[in-house]
Scaffold this motif. Structure first.
Motif, PDB file in Angstrom:
ATOM      1  N   LEU A  81      -7.705  13.920  -8.990  1.00 45.72           N
ATOM      2  CA  LEU A  81      -6.545  13.245  -8.382  1.00 45.72           C
ATOM      3  C   LEU A  81      -6.451  13.595  -6.894  1.00 45.72           C
ATOM      4  O   LEU A  81      -6.132  12.740  -6.057  1.00 45.72           O
ATOM      5  CB  LEU A  81      -5.269  13.691  -9.109  1.00 45.72           C
ATOM      6  CG  LEU A  81      -3.993  12.909  -8.823  1.00 45.72           C
ATOM      7  CD1 LEU A  81      -4.101  11.482  -9.371  1.00 45.72           C
ATOM      8  CD2 LEU A  81      -2.783  13.602  -9.435  1.00 45.72           C
ATOM      9  N   GLY A  82      -6.769  14.840  -6.568  1.00 41.74           N
ATOM     10  CA  GLY A  82      -6.736  15.302  -5.176  1.00 41.74           C
ATOM     11  C   GLY A  82      -7.755  14.619  -4.278  1.00 41.74           C
ATOM     12  O   GLY A  82      -7.634  14.655  -3.049  1.00 41.74           O
ATOM     13  N   LEU A  83      -8.770  14.000  -4.892  1.00 44.62           N
ATOM     14  CA  LEU A  83      -9.787  13.285  -4.097  1.00 44.62           C
ATOM     15  C   LEU A  83      -9.290  11.914  -3.626  1.00 44.62           C
ATOM     16  O   LEU A  83      -9.919  11.295  -2.761  1.00 44.62           O
ATOM     17  CB  LEU A  83     -11.059  13.080  -4.929  1.00 44.62           C
ATOM     18  CG  LEU A  83     -12.031  14.233  -5.077  1.00 44.62           C
ATOM     19  CD1 LEU A  83     -13.190  13.820  -5.985  1.00 44.62           C
ATOM     20  CD2 LEU A  83     -12.584  14.667  -3.733  1.00 44.62           C
ATOM     21  N   HIS A 138      -2.818   4.972  -4.590  1.00 40.68           N
ATOM     22  CA  HIS A 138      -2.699   5.351  -3.174  1.00 40.68           C
ATOM     23  C   HIS A 138      -1.933   6.669  -3.022  1.00 40.68           C
ATOM     24  O   HIS A 138      -0.919   6.743  -2.312  1.00 40.68           O
ATOM     25  CB  HIS A 138      -2.049   4.234  -2.357  1.00 40.68           C
ATOM     26  CG  HIS A 138      -2.954   3.052  -2.194  1.00 40.68           C
ATOM     27  ND1 HIS A 138      -3.921   2.974  -1.226  1.00 40.68           N
ATOM     28  CD2 HIS A 138      -3.067   1.919  -2.919  1.00 40.68           C
ATOM     29  CE1 HIS A 138      -4.584   1.837  -1.344  1.00 40.68           C
ATOM     30  NE2 HIS A 138      -4.089   1.163  -2.368  1.00 40.68           N
ATOM     31  N   VAL A 139      -2.439   7.677  -3.732  1.00 41.02           N
ATOM     32  CA  VAL A 139      -1.826   9.017  -3.697  1.00 41.02           C
ATOM     33  C   VAL A 139      -1.818   9.527  -2.248  1.00 41.02           C
ATOM     34  O   VAL A 139      -2.804   9.385  -1.526  1.00 41.02           O
ATOM     35  CB  VAL A 139      -2.648   9.967  -4.620  1.00 41.02           C
ATOM     36  CG1 VAL A 139      -2.374  11.416  -4.323  1.00 41.02           C
ATOM     37  CG2 VAL A 139      -2.348   9.657  -6.073  1.00 41.02           C
ATOM     38  N   ALA A 188      -2.007  15.078  -2.844  1.00 43.62           N
ATOM     39  CA  ALA A 188      -3.376  15.585  -3.036  1.00 43.62           C
ATOM     40  C   ALA A 188      -3.428  17.091  -2.795  1.00 43.62           C
ATOM     41  O   ALA A 188      -4.082  17.824  -3.547  1.00 43.62           O
ATOM     42  CB  ALA A 188      -4.331  14.864  -2.094  1.00 43.62           C
ATOM     43  N   LEU A 189      -2.721  17.558  -1.752  1.00 43.54           N
ATOM     44  CA  LEU A 189      -2.706  19.002  -1.446  1.00 43.54           C
ATOM     45  C   LEU A 189      -2.053  19.786  -2.585  1.00 43.54           C
ATOM     46  O   LEU A 189      -2.588  20.809  -3.039  1.00 43.54           O
ATOM     47  CB  LEU A 189      -1.966  19.254  -0.121  1.00 43.54           C
ATOM     48  CG  LEU A 189      -1.865  20.710   0.322  1.00 43.54           C
ATOM     49  CD1 LEU A 189      -3.241  21.308   0.604  1.00 43.54           C
ATOM     50  CD2 LEU A 189      -0.982  20.850   1.561  1.00 43.54           C
ATOM     51  N   ILE A 190      -0.915  19.270  -3.079  1.00 39.05           N
ATOM     52  CA  ILE A 190      -0.211  19.944  -4.183  1.00 39.05           C
ATOM     53  C   ILE A 190      -1.104  19.959  -5.438  1.00 39.05           C
ATOM     54  O   ILE A 190      -1.180  20.963  -6.150  1.00 39.05           O
ATOM     55  CB  ILE A 190       1.148  19.247  -4.458  1.00 39.05           C
ATOM     56  CG1 ILE A 190       2.094  19.496  -3.278  1.00 39.05           C
ATOM     57  CG2 ILE A 190       1.775  19.741  -5.758  1.00 39.05           C
ATOM     58  CD1 ILE A 190       3.318  18.619  -3.248  1.00 39.05           C
ATOM     59  N   ASN A 230     -10.014   6.897  -0.736  1.00 37.82           N
ATOM     60  CA  ASN A 230      -9.365   5.688  -0.204  1.00 37.82           C
ATOM     61  C   ASN A 230      -9.788   5.447   1.237  1.00 37.82           C
ATOM     62  O   ASN A 230     -10.080   4.314   1.619  1.00 37.82           O
ATOM     63  CB  ASN A 230      -7.842   5.864  -0.242  1.00 37.82           C
ATOM     64  CG  ASN A 230      -7.239   5.054  -1.370  1.00 37.82           C
ATOM     65  OD1 ASN A 230      -7.814   4.053  -1.797  1.00 37.82           O
ATOM     66  ND2 ASN A 230      -6.094   5.486  -1.852  1.00 37.82           N
ATOM     67  N   HIS A 231      -9.825   6.527   2.033  1.00 40.57           N
ATOM     68  CA  HIS A 231     -10.205   6.411   3.443  1.00 40.57           C
ATOM     69  C   HIS A 231     -11.623   5.867   3.573  1.00 40.57           C
ATOM     70  O   HIS A 231     -11.871   4.900   4.293  1.00 40.57           O
ATOM     71  CB  HIS A 231     -10.081   7.777   4.135  1.00 40.57           C
ATOM     72  CG  HIS A 231     -10.657   7.794   5.517  1.00 40.57           C
ATOM     73  ND1 HIS A 231     -10.043   7.157   6.578  1.00 40.57           N
ATOM     74  CD2 HIS A 231     -11.796   8.340   6.011  1.00 40.57           C
ATOM     75  CE1 HIS A 231     -10.790   7.317   7.661  1.00 40.57           C
ATOM     76  NE2 HIS A 231     -11.855   8.030   7.351  1.00 40.57           N
TER      77      HIS A 231
END
Lengths: 221, 59
Positions: free
Chosen positions: A90-92, A47-48, A53-55, A97-98
């Protein structure tokens, strides 16, 4: 007769080099896509947050712009490419999740749709061997305009502009797949690491745009 | 305004700054396509568009 057999059996060195470039690029692309998928799964299960995700995306872009061009001609290029694709994966996490919580079939449809578009466009470019280098200016201007529109929409939050940006991204990334595949065939790109990075980015952007478009038209959202 | 929006905006501005010289170079130096080239590209993109519409109707 001897002349005839030579004409049939001898393959130009450039054709061999092109085939090797295409084979290596697709092999590396399949491995990076699997790795990115695994990183995306980690992002989903952990649950990143959107901030992480932006970083992660900023770090991936920084590696892509400043590190990969310097390492693409050495053995270090491959771990750097895996680092980039892992960070993008990882950024996805938050986006996946949404949509997984809204309707998991959207994610599977977007994944299948992206695969079908990529395979269809690559097959077209590889079989026709057409030169799509004339698209370079058009695609770069299109990308610039789309990023500008996405920037405006961060503040304006207009749903129609959001849809238009995603439709435009799908069209532009389709153009980039044709352009990049034809540049591998016609000698515009000779480095398989850079070719893989370009194709990976096109696939990733195509997938996220398709996912957001399908999500916007989904009745359960 | 939350910091995520500001961070995303700065990220996109950086992308625009990075892309601008590459875009100018591509516009100046890219070979020109014939009408036939552009027509075939438009036809391919139209097929992609139809496929995306099919996917939208499926969800």
């Amino acid at each position: 007769m001897n002349q005839y057999s030579n004409a049939v059996t001898s393959i130009p060195a450039s054709a061999l080099a092109t085939n090797k470039l295409i084979r290596n690029s697709y092999l590396l692309l399949s491995m990076t896509l699997l790795f990115s998928g695994a990183a995306a799964a980690v992002g989903v299960f952990m649950h990143v947050s959107q901030g992480v995700a932006l970083i992660s995306n900023i770090a991936a872009i920084a590696l892509l712009w400043f590190v990969l061009p310097r390492t693409a001609n050495s053995a270090m290029g491959i771990p750097v490419l895996f680092g980039i694709t892992g960070l993008f994966g990882l950024g996805l996490g938050p986006l996946l999740n949404h949509y997984l919580s809204v309707n998991p079939s959207i994610v599977m449809t977007a994944l299948g749709g992206t695969g079908a578009i990529f395979l269809g466009l690559s097959a077209y470019a590889l079989t026709t061997r057409k030169d799509f280098s004339f698209l370079a200016g058009f695609l770069m201007v299109g990308l610039f305009v789309v990023i500008g529109a996405a920037l405006l929409n961060i503040f304006l939050a207009i749903p129609a502009l959001f849809l238009a940006v995603n439709v435009a991204v799908i069209m532009i990334m389709s153009g980039f797949i044709l352009f990049q595949t034809s540049s591998m065939i016609n000698g515009g790109e000779t480095n398989y690491i850079m070719a893989t990075a370009g194709l990976f980015l096109s696939i990733l952007n195509l997938f996220t745009a398709l996912l957001q478009l399908l999500g916007a038209f989904n009745n359960n959202d | 305004m939350d910091w995520l929006k500001i961070g995303s905006a700065l990220f996109l501005i950086a992308m625009l700054v990075f892309l601008f010289p590459r875009m100018r170079h591509a516009v100046k130096h890219a070979p020109k396509g014939s009408n036939q080239d552009w027509l075939s590209f438009v036809a391919i993109i139209a097929v992609v568009g139809l496929f995306v519409m099919l996917l939208i109707m499926m969800v």
